[in-house]
Design a protein around this motif. Structure first.
Motif, PDB file in Angstrom:
ATOM      1  N   LEU A   3       0.829  -1.194   0.000  1.00  0.00           N
ATOM      2  CA  LEU A   3       0.000   0.000   0.000  1.00  0.00           C
ATOM      3  C   LEU A   3       0.876   1.263   0.000  1.00  0.00           C
ATOM      4  N   TRP A   4       1.979   1.219   0.740  1.00  0.00           N
ATOM      5  CA  TRP A   4       2.898   2.362   0.789  1.00  0.00           C
ATOM      6  C   TRP A   4       3.505   2.607  -0.598  1.00  0.00           C
ATOM      7  N   LEU A   5       3.994   1.545  -1.245  1.00  0.00           N
ATOM      8  CA  LEU A   5       4.598   1.680  -2.580  1.00  0.00           C
ATOM      9  C   LEU A   5       3.570   2.112  -3.627  1.00  0.00           C
ATOM     10  N   THR A   6       2.379   1.582  -3.525  1.00  0.00           N
ATOM     11  CA  THR A   6       1.314   1.968  -4.454  1.00  0.00           C
ATOM     12  C   THR A   6       0.966   3.439  -4.273  1.00  0.00           C
ATOM     13  N   THR A   7       0.894   3.878  -3.033  1.00  0.00           N
ATOM     14  CA  THR A   7       0.601   5.287  -2.738  1.00  0.00           C
ATOM     15  C   THR A   7       1.701   6.182  -3.302  1.00  0.00           C
ATOM     16  N   PHE A   8       2.948   5.796  -3.089  1.00  0.00           N
ATOM     17  CA  PHE A   8       4.082   6.554  -3.608  1.00  0.00           C
ATOM     18  C   PHE A   8       4.007   6.651  -5.135  1.00  0.00           C
ATOM     19  N   PHE A  10       1.380   6.108  -7.179  1.00  0.00           N
ATOM     20  CA  PHE A  10       0.209   6.835  -7.665  1.00  0.00           C
ATOM     21  C   PHE A  10       0.368   8.332  -7.463  1.00  0.00           C
ATOM     22  N   SER A  11       1.017   8.733  -6.383  1.00  0.00           N
ATOM     23  CA  SER A  11       1.191  10.175  -6.154  1.00  0.00           C
ATOM     24  C   SER A  11       2.169  10.787  -7.160  1.00  0.00           C
ATOM     25  N   ILE A  12       3.137  10.020  -7.631  1.00  0.00           N
ATOM     26  CA  ILE A  12       4.002  10.515  -8.706  1.00  0.00           C
ATOM     27  C   ILE A  12       3.161  10.730  -9.962  1.00  0.00           C
ATOM     28  N   ALA A  13       2.362   9.722 -10.306  1.00  0.00           N
ATOM     29  CA  ALA A  13       1.503   9.829 -11.487  1.00  0.00           C
ATOM     30  C   ALA A  13       0.535  10.996 -11.359  1.00  0.00           C
ATOM     31  N   SER A  14      -0.040  11.162 -10.185  1.00  0.00           N
ATOM     32  CA  SER A  14      -0.982  12.247  -9.955  1.00  0.00           C
ATOM     33  C   SER A  14      -0.311  13.613 -10.065  1.00  0.00           C
ATOM     34  N   ALA A  15       0.925  13.709  -9.604  1.00  0.00           N
ATOM     35  CA  ALA A  15       1.663  14.976  -9.697  1.00  0.00           C
ATOM     36  C   ALA A  15       1.990  15.327 -11.142  1.00  0.00           C
ATOM     37  N   PRO A  21      -6.606  12.473  -9.648  1.00  0.00           N
ATOM     38  CA  PRO A  21      -6.608  13.133  -8.335  1.00  0.00           C
ATOM     39  C   PRO A  21      -6.165  12.200  -7.203  1.00  0.00           C
ATOM     40  N   ILE A  22      -5.104  12.591  -6.544  1.00  0.00           N
ATOM     41  CA  ILE A  22      -4.588  11.799  -5.420  1.00  0.00           C
ATOM     42  C   ILE A  22      -5.587  11.770  -4.265  1.00  0.00           C
ATOM     43  N   GLU A  23      -6.391  12.810  -4.134  1.00  0.00           N
ATOM     44  CA  GLU A  23      -7.354  12.873  -3.029  1.00  0.00           C
ATOM     45  C   GLU A  23      -8.357  11.720  -3.097  1.00  0.00           C
ATOM     46  N   VAL A  24      -8.789  11.361  -4.292  1.00  0.00           N
ATOM     47  CA  VAL A  24      -9.714  10.233  -4.449  1.00  0.00           C
ATOM     48  C   VAL A  24      -9.011   8.935  -4.070  1.00  0.00           C
ATOM     49  N   TYR A  25      -7.770   8.790  -4.487  1.00  0.00           N
ATOM     50  CA  TYR A  25      -6.984   7.615  -4.117  1.00  0.00           C
ATOM     51  C   TYR A  25      -6.862   7.529  -2.592  1.00  0.00           C
ATOM     52  N   ILE A  26      -6.582   8.658  -1.962  1.00  0.00           N
ATOM     53  CA  ILE A  26      -6.404   8.684  -0.502  1.00  0.00           C
ATOM     54  C   ILE A  26      -7.664   8.196   0.205  1.00  0.00           C
ATOM     55  N   LEU A  27      -8.830   8.600  -0.274  1.00  0.00           N
ATOM     56  CA  LEU A  27     -10.078   8.133   0.343  1.00  0.00           C
ATOM     57  C   LEU A  27     -10.157   6.607   0.332  1.00  0.00           C
ATOM     58  N   GLY A  28      -9.822   6.011  -0.798  1.00  0.00           N
ATOM     59  CA  GLY A  28      -9.861   4.554  -0.902  1.00  0.00           C
ATOM     60  C   GLY A  28      -8.790   3.873  -0.085  1.00  0.00           C
ATOM     61  N   ALA A  48       6.067  12.353  -0.642  1.00  0.00           N
ATOM     62  CA  ALA A  48       7.338  12.085  -1.326  1.00  0.00           C
ATOM     63  C   ALA A  48       7.114  11.848  -2.816  1.00  0.00           C
ATOM     64  N   GLY A  49       6.098  11.086  -3.154  1.00  0.00           N
ATOM     65  CA  GLY A  49       5.799  10.840  -4.566  1.00  0.00           C
ATOM     66  C   GLY A  49       5.403  12.114  -5.295  1.00  0.00           C
ATOM     67  N   ALA A  50       4.575  12.932  -4.645  1.00  0.00           N
ATOM     68  CA  ALA A  50       4.171  14.203  -5.258  1.00  0.00           C
ATOM     69  C   ALA A  50       5.384  15.104  -5.470  1.00  0.00           C
ATOM     70  N   THR A  51       6.320  15.066  -4.548  1.00  0.00           N
ATOM     71  CA  THR A  51       7.535  15.870  -4.687  1.00  0.00           C
ATOM     72  C   THR A  51       8.342  15.426  -5.897  1.00  0.00           C
ATOM     73  N   VAL A  52       8.470  14.125  -6.088  1.00  0.00           N
ATOM     74  CA  VAL A  52       9.182  13.606  -7.267  1.00  0.00           C
ATOM     75  C   VAL A  52       8.505  14.109  -8.540  1.00  0.00           C
ATOM     76  N   GLY A  53       7.197  14.026  -8.589  1.00  0.00           N
ATOM     77  CA  GLY A  53       6.465  14.497  -9.767  1.00  0.00           C
ATOM     78  C   GLY A  53       6.641  15.984 -10.015  1.00  0.00           C
TER      79      GLY A  53
END
Length: 153
Positions: A3-8, A10-15, A21-28, A48-53
């Protein structure tokens, strides 16, 4: 860990792609594992993922600012006026620039995507840009995860 790696990831992709939208992912994701420890860990992973993006957007703007395409865009009066407004506000004022980037990262106003590009064009120091985005985004996403955790319990 998955889940941590998937979140990381997905947040790169979202950025990079604003239509994800990462917010929708976060809800799930928060609903899948609603605990305070997980919320904090996943908030940091998403930050961290959003920062990379956003670093990618920053670098693309920094390197592309002198291109013919960018110069053509900057020649348009509306775009030029907006650029000059932000350039005037941020150049030579690192604390102000960091503050604007932090608010964009944590609150989303002005949009971080646009501000990452402005920071790249203005050649904001990376040692200011990266930690400012990381902390701002991590706070934002951790609070979203905790909000879902709070709502579930």
């Amino acid at each position: 860990m998955i889940l941590w790696l998937t979140t990381f990831a997905f947040s790169i992709a979202s950025a990079l792609l604003p239509f994800l939208p990462i917010e929708v992912y976060i809800l799930g994701a928060a609903a899948a594992d609603p605990s305070v420890g997980t919320s904090i860990s996943l908030g940091i992973a998403a930050g961290a993922g959003a920062t990379v993006g956003k670093i990618i957007w920053y670098e693309a703007a920094r390197r592309g600012a002198e291109s013919k395409w960018a110069q053509k865009k900057l020649a348009k009066p509306k775009v030029k006026a907006s650029y000059e407004k932000w350039a005037g506000r941020m150049q030579g004022r690192p604390w102000y620039a960091a503050g604007v980037i932090f608010v964009a990262a944590s609150a989303g106003i002005p949009p971080l995507l646009a501000m990452a590009a402005v920071a790249g064009i203005l050649k904001m120091p990376m040692w200011v840009f990266i930690p400012t985005v990381l902390v701002g985004r991590s706070i934002r996403f951790t609070l979203l995860f905790l909000g879902v955790d709070f709502a579930v319990h």
